[in-house]
Design an enzyme around this catalytic site. Structure first.
Site, PDB file in Angstrom:
ATOM      1  N   CYS A 264       0.816  -1.224   0.000  1.00  0.00           N
ATOM      2  CA  CYS A 264       0.000   0.000   0.000  1.00  0.00           C
ATOM      3  C   CYS A 264       0.848   1.273   0.000  1.00  0.00           C
ATOM      4  O   CYS A 264       0.328   2.367   0.215  1.00  0.00           O
ATOM      5  CB  CYS A 264      -0.963  -0.003   1.188  1.00  0.00           C
ATOM      6  SG  CYS A 264      -0.178  -0.131   2.783  1.00  0.00           S
ATOM      7  N   CYS A 287      18.809  -4.889  19.876  1.00  0.00           N
ATOM      8  CA  CYS A 287      19.632  -5.106  21.076  1.00  0.00           C
ATOM      9  C   CYS A 287      19.898  -3.822  21.852  1.00  0.00           C
ATOM     10  O   CYS A 287      19.968  -3.842  23.090  1.00  0.00           O
ATOM     11  CB  CYS A 287      20.938  -5.801  20.719  1.00  0.00           C
ATOM     12  SG  CYS A 287      21.974  -4.932  19.526  1.00  0.00           S
ATOM     13  N   HIS A 314      27.135  -4.835  19.490  1.00  0.00           N
ATOM     14  CA  HIS A 314      26.146  -5.493  20.334  1.00  0.00           C
ATOM     15  C   HIS A 314      26.250  -4.847  21.710  1.00  0.00           C
ATOM     16  O   HIS A 314      27.277  -4.247  22.055  1.00  0.00           O
ATOM     17  CB  HIS A 314      26.397  -7.002  20.414  1.00  0.00           C
ATOM     18  CG  HIS A 314      25.282  -7.757  21.076  1.00  0.00           C
ATOM     19  ND1 HIS A 314      23.958  -7.528  20.794  1.00  0.00           N
ATOM     20  CD2 HIS A 314      25.295  -8.730  22.029  1.00  0.00           C
ATOM     21  CE1 HIS A 314      23.203  -8.332  21.516  1.00  0.00           C
ATOM     22  NE2 HIS A 314      23.987  -9.070  22.286  1.00  0.00           N
ATOM     23  N   ASP A 331      22.368 -11.365  28.931  1.00  0.00           N
ATOM     24  CA  ASP A 331      21.891 -10.865  27.642  1.00  0.00           C
ATOM     25  C   ASP A 331      20.383 -11.038  27.589  1.00  0.00           C
ATOM     26  O   ASP A 331      19.873 -12.157  27.426  1.00  0.00           O
ATOM     27  CB  ASP A 331      22.561 -11.621  26.490  1.00  0.00           C
ATOM     28  CG  ASP A 331      22.342 -10.954  25.143  1.00  0.00           C
ATOM     29  OD1 ASP A 331      21.238 -10.431  24.929  1.00  0.00           O
ATOM     30  OD2 ASP A 331      23.270 -10.954  24.315  1.00  0.00           O
TER      31      ASP A 331
END
Length: 639
Positions: A264, A287, A314, A331
């Site tokens: 769209c 992250c 990270h 983590d």
């Protein structure tokens, strides 16, 4: 006079650039020589506009300052009291001699004189050292730009973690966390652990951390690759960046992604918020958002936590275990605790710098996350180790000024324990061997973090292996297409997941590359120039999910010129089936009942210097954006 390495580099600039830089360098040197006891002349502010525009971009200019004896401090270059004035004179005379020669139309001139402190009020005198050869330059520090960029990273992260200490923000976080529920679950598991092991020395906080990780991953935060279209709910693609609004900037979103719906034609905005208060509301991201919000939640529950920044892109959290007297790797993206070698061993990251930021200190914790210390050292080239240590110590001294002696002593003792821990690299534990789970397969592959993963495309010794996802397992179907023009795989059977780059899903490759002919507007995979043979293969394995092959249909397009040759095979153990690379779908029953196979293409032949071009895979016009040049359709059944 022999020119030093830095002055030689400076001389390689255009005449105008050299003269401008030389004028400034000579001014810095002459000010020190004229006013040796004036501190203001012995330092140069790095943020000074003159320095940043007239010296920083000029090849060899900053290096000349280093050769003179300047050293890097936090925000300045400083000429220390211990620096050799004679060395400064030598570099100064080299630059002045080159300048005078250029101003004199290239004719040699006598070495220029400079004013020393002793003769500032008398006649100029030539330096005795000006006729001496320049000593070889000592190894130079990392580039100034790199050092200052690194300093900004240190400073901004160190400042950012102070947000977690705001009482009102911690209260807001606590209102989102089912604290009683998590505490009860932690107490129950602690009791079970002590019943199973009477020697268990873990505390309630250790189990609370595990419960918080589980809750954050499963119930609170969600991962975003691309947002669904806000109009039709269909899939989108991250196309480009959009301009942040004042409200975006208020919440630290300097970057706004454009998640574009091809159906769209609507753009859905995804601001990358950096304020943990806003993240308590949005509860989504990648992250960066996960670690940011999770670290706040840890502090809100009274856990001593620090934010971990990794230079290979990270971030995560560490939590101090009082009972174990050590920092634990946590983590939240992966719901993993105390598996620090996961990134290097499991994901295959090439680590360099990993830094921990808490309200009290910065610590270089790289060595906790690596079992390959010598290899990591070879990659730590952004800044000098001495500079990094000095800078971290300076930041810590400034932050800890208001701490009590007892707290300073506690931090020092903890740091000593960490340093001892870092000396001997640890061996990987079983839980550290897996690849990344968070994020889409395409995202993980693009980052090279799929080694050993449990589903999707996984890296083995030779490369990547296609295994069915949960959806593909349910549907008993694996369907892959590759477009050479788009240079992307489409995993049709897994909601049309897109994976960029031809070599990201390859099991093995030898002497092949992707060639784009911009003049002919064509693209293809060919042998590397000078090679006599090229190979490429893709591997599929269904045994890990308890399935076997019912049928395989494969379509591959290849084209040859002159004596070039392309051979296509399906291989499984001793079974080899050849098929044509004619762009038609070929059905093979020969692999029925087996659990794995490899698609292999071999390129040989050709004539003359361009023989490497005479055998091509997936040749396509750059204008053909919808056509696939390689397709695998595999129907599966229970083993």
């Amino acid at each position: 006079m022999a020119l030093s390495q830095a002055v030689t580099a400076l001389c390689e600039n255009s005449n105008e650039a050299f003269l401008d830089a030389a004028k400034l360098l000579l001014t810095y040197a002459d000010n020190i020589l004229r006013y040796p006891n004036e501190e203001k002349y012995r330092s140069i502010r790095i943020g000074n506009p003159t320095f940043s525009t007239k010296l920083l971009p000029i090849k060899g200019a900053v290096e000349c300052l280093f050769e003179m004896g300047f050293e890097e401090a936090e925000t300045h270059l400083v000429f220390p009291k211990s620096a050799s004035v004679e060395q400064l004179k030598l570099i100064r005379e080299s630059i002045a001699a080159e300048r005078d020669q250029r101003l004199n139309g290239g004719q040699p001139v006598q070495p220029t004189t400079h004013v020393t402190a002793a003769s500032a009020s008398g006649p100029d005198s030539t330096a005795a050292a000006s006729s001496q050869p320049v000593t070889p330059p000592t190894p130079q520090p990392s580039s100034l730009e790199s050092s200052m960029s690194f300093f900004v990273t240190l400073q901004s992260n160190f400042q950012h973690v102070m947000l977690y200490e705001k009482p009102e923000l911690q209260q807001k976080a606590r209102s989102c966390i089912p604290h009683q529920q998590l505490s009860s679950a932690a107490a129950h598991k602690l009791k079970e652990a002590r019943e199973a092991d009477t020697e268990c020395k873990l505390g309630i906080e250790d189990f609370l951390v595990l419960e918080l990780l589980r809750w954050f991953k499963q119930d609170f935060f969600s991962w975003v690759d691309c947002l669904p279209c806000s109009r039709c709910g269909g899939p989108t693609q991250n196309k480009s960046s959009l301009s942040p609004t004042p409200d975006d900037l208020r919440w630290g979103a300097q970057r706004v992604e454009n998640h574009y719906c091809q159906s769209c034609q609507l753009s859905t905005r995804f601001p990358r918020y950096n304020n943990p208060e806003k993240l308590l509301e949005t509860r989504r991201g990648r992250c960066g958002e996960w670690a940011n919000c999770f670290t706040l939640c840890c502090r809100a529950l009274g856990l001593e936590a620090r934010y971990i920044w990794d230079s290979t892109d990270h971030v995560w959290t560490e939590i101090y275990s009082v009972s174990q007297r050590r920092w634990l790797h946590c983590d939240s993206c992966e719901n993993i605790c105390d598996k620090p070698l996961l990134y290097e061993v499991g994901w295959g990251k090439k680590l360099a710098y990993i830094l921990a930021f808490s309200k009290d200190q910065v610590v270089d914790v790289t060595w906790r996350y690596s079992c390959k210390h010598p290899e990591v050292l070879t990659r730590r080239t952004r800044v000098q180790e001495a500079w990094l240590l000095h800078t971290i110590n300076g930041l810590n001294a400034s932050r800890q000024q208001s701490l009590s002696p007892d707290r300073k002593k506690e931090l020092t003792e903890r740091l000593l324990v960490e340093l001892v821990e870092f000396i001997s690299p640890k061996k990987p534990k079983p839980g550290e061997l897996g690849g990344r789970n968070s994020g889409s397969l395409a995202w993980r592959i693009a980052r090279g973090e799929t080694r050993g993963a449990d589903t999707g495309t996984t890296a083995q010794a030779a490369g990547y292996v296609f295994t069915p996802t949960e959806k593909e397992k349910r549907d008993r179907l694996l369907h892959i297409r590759y477009s050479a023009t788009k240079d992307q795989y489409c995993r049709v059977s897994n909601s049309c997941e897109v994976i960029q780059s031809w070599d990201q899903c390859v099991w093995s490759k030898e002497s092949v590359f992707r060639k784009v002919e911009n003049d002919w507007q064509m693209v293809y995979i060919a042998r590397t120039e000078g090679s006599t043979m090229g190979r490429i293969s893709w591997k599929f394995d269904f045994a890990p999910v308890g399935l076997k092959i019912k049928s395989v249909s494969v379509m591959a397009s290849s084209q040859t010129f002159h004596s070039g040759k392309v051979c296509w095979h399906l291989q499984s153990g001793q079974i080899t089936t050849e098929f044509a690379g004619d762009g038609k779908l070929h059905l093979s029953q020969s692999l029925s009942g087996l659990s794995e196979f490899v698609v292999l293409a071999q390129l040989t032949g050709g004539e003359g210097e361009t023989s490497w071009q005479h055998a091509q895979l997936f040749r396509q016009s750059l204008k053909e954006t919808e056509e696939s040049s390689f397709e695998i359709l595999i129907h599966l059944e229970d083993a």
